[in-house]
Design a protein around this motif. Structure first.
Motif, short mmCIF file in Angstrom:
data_model
loop_
_atom_site.label_atom_id
_atom_site.label_comp_id
_atom_site.label_asym_id
_atom_site.label_seq_id
_atom_site.Cartn_x
_atom_site.Cartn_y
_atom_site.Cartn_z
N SER A 103 35.74 39.95 25.48
CA SER A 103 34.87 39.59 26.60
C SER A 103 34.51 40.86 27.37
CB SER A 103 35.57 38.59 27.51
OG SER A 103 35.91 37.41 26.82
N ALA A 104 33.42 40.81 28.13
CA ALA A 104 32.97 41.99 28.89
C ALA A 104 31.90 41.55 29.87
CB ALA A 104 32.44 43.06 27.94
N SER A 105 31.39 42.52 30.66
CA SER A 105 30.32 42.19 31.58
C SER A 105 29.56 43.42 32.01
CB SER A 105 30.86 41.45 32.79
OG SER A 105 31.87 42.22 33.38
N PHE A 122 37.33 35.51 34.25
CA PHE A 122 36.41 34.93 33.30
C PHE A 122 36.67 35.48 31.89
CE2 PHE A 122 34.43 34.77 37.43
CZ PHE A 122 33.77 33.55 37.45
N GLY A 123 36.25 34.73 30.90
CA GLY A 123 36.36 35.21 29.53
C GLY A 123 36.05 34.10 28.55
N THR A 170 39.77 36.67 25.61
CA THR A 170 39.36 36.95 26.98
C THR A 170 39.62 38.38 27.41
OG1 THR A 170 41.45 35.96 27.67
CG2 THR A 170 39.49 34.59 27.81
N SER A 171 40.19 39.22 26.55
CA SER A 171 40.41 40.63 26.90
C SER A 171 39.11 41.26 27.39
CB SER A 171 40.90 41.41 25.69
OG SER A 171 42.23 41.13 25.40
N VAL A 192 40.07 43.78 34.99
CA VAL A 192 39.68 43.16 33.72
C VAL A 192 40.91 42.56 33.07
CG1 VAL A 192 37.68 44.66 33.30
CG2 VAL A 192 39.94 45.32 32.42
N ASN A 193 40.74 41.50 32.32
CA ASN A 193 41.86 40.88 31.61
C ASN A 193 42.45 41.87 30.62
OD1 ASN A 193 41.54 38.27 32.81
ND2 ASN A 193 39.83 37.90 31.44
N SER A 194 43.75 42.06 30.68
CA SER A 194 44.43 43.01 29.81
C SER A 194 45.53 42.34 28.99
CB SER A 194 45.03 44.14 30.64
OG SER A 194 45.83 45.00 29.87
N LEU A 195 46.45 41.64 29.67
CA LEU A 195 47.58 40.98 29.01
C LEU A 195 47.70 39.53 29.48
CD1 LEU A 195 50.24 43.79 29.53
CD2 LEU A 195 49.16 43.21 27.36
#
Length: 378
Positions: A145-147, A263-264, A315-316, A336-339
């Motif tokens: 995921s990204a933005s 989000f993801g 969702t990373s 940002v989602n990492s773990l």
């Protein structure tokens, strides 16, 4: 596997933001920039028109019909050897532990928003700043995921470090593209954006240090595939930010002082084997408060955790958004989602974490925002 009391499992998570040049007139910021600039590295990916064409040709329309078969990237996909055991037990994630071993910069900006959020472009779809990135490590395709991130070059994407660079191989991802607001069947409603370069902290590149598991990627102008007489040709669609808008950036925002929505595109299995998500739909974890957390085996000394979130792989890199406006779908990026974490050992994810976005993260962003790309690609 980790002890039942504190089980850590790696997952994949995405985020977008819009920023303007920052640090103006702030002495501390200038000092911090001088201190941290040498620790930021930009790695060239597709820089020439020929490079862009090579990547574009790899992602022809038929390729997107098979995205369900690609692997959602996790830290285990692209982590340094000592980090791949996202299986070593992580001690209690306490604020005290994080503060004791903090790697904060010697000089910091004041906490706050560096730029006002940008509205999505007219007619943009819900959550249009967010999307998926697709790339390869070796001969295998992955996605995260990204933005979109607002920047003076109007061409920056935020994601997780492990979605752009593999410290085990000392190698950046190849064939890296960003697709904002993808459709459930691989549609690309606002174009495809090929990465020009990635900007990261040297401790992710050299050590796989999870305090720096974030990347800001500078992308080329977008393109769409157009079928002309049975042949697909690239059609320029303009710059990323002009097409989808973006979010503002928050740095040095102390955990516990704000609520955040994450989000993801979750797709991976839960520890118990169940799969509540299919990765085709953008999901949001409920807004909640954050706390400090730490995981010494992963070099995570100043992580930020959001509880009561069952995100899984896929969702990373997804954004952590402060002041999310549900009507205009904008806000400010704070991580940002990492773990992902299974804190109580019941074989269900119940928390996600992000590196702490401090002055150093702002400096990495600024490097990406300063990169130039060609005025036209097709």
């Amino acid at each position: 596997m980790i002890s039942r009391a504190r089980q850590l499992l790696a997952a994949a998570l995405s985020g977008a933001l819009l920023m303007l040049p920052a640090h103006t007139g702030i002495a501390a910021a200038q000092s911090a920039h001088a201190t941290t600039a040498g620790k930021v590295q930009s790695i060239a990916l597709a820089r020439t028109a020929a490079d862009v064409k090579r990547v574009a040709d790899y992602w022809k329309p038929e390729k997107f019909k098979h995205t369900d078969s690609y692997s959602p990237a996790t830290p285990g996909t692209a982590a340094a050897p000592r980090s791949t055991s996202a299986g070593a037990a992580a001690g209690p994630a306490t604020r005290a532990a994080a503060n004791t071993a903090s790697k904060a910069s010697t000089a910091k900006l004041s906490a706050g928003r560096l730029a006002a959020p940008a509205l999505p472009a007219k007619g943009a779809q819900v959550g249009s700043t967010m999307g998926k990135v697709f790339f390869r490590f070796g001969d295998k395709e992955y996605w995260c995921s990204a933005s979109a991130v607002a920047a003076r070059n109007r061409s920056v994407v935020a994601t997780a470090g492990h979605c752009a660079y593999d410290p085990r191989q000392a190698k950046a991802a190849d064939y890296w593209i960003f697709v904002p607001n993808p459709g459930p069947n691989g549609e690309q409603p606002t174009g495809i954006y090929v990465a020009s370069s990635i900007s990261l902290h040297e401790d992710w590149i050299g050590r796989g240090d999870y305090d720096y598991d974030y990347a800001f990627v500078t992308v080329h102008r977008g393109f769409a595939w157009v079928n002309k007489n049975g042949q697909y040709t690239m059609q320029d669609v303009g710059r990323l930010q002009d097409n989808v808008g973006g979010l503002g950036l928050e740095i040095n925002k102390k955990p516990g002082t704000y609520t955040v929505a994450t989000f993801g595109y979750p797709a991976g299995a839960q520890p118990d084997g169940s799969r509540p998500y299919d990765g085709k739909t953008l999901r949001m974890c409920r807004e909640g408060r954050t706390i400090w957390n730490a995981a010494p085996p992963l070099d995570l000394q100043k992580g930020v955790q959001l509880q009561a979130c069952d995100f899984s792989a896929g969702t990373s890199g997804g954004p952590w958004v402060i002041d999310f406006d549900r009507t205009r779908k904008i806000g400010s990026l704070a991580g940002v989602n990492s773990l992902t974490w299974d804190r109580d050992g019941d074989k269900r994810y119940d928390a996600v974490s992000s590196p702490y976005f401090d002055t150093v993260a702002g400096t990495v962003y600024q490097r990406a925002a300063a990169q130039r790309t060609p005025a036209k690609i097709a």
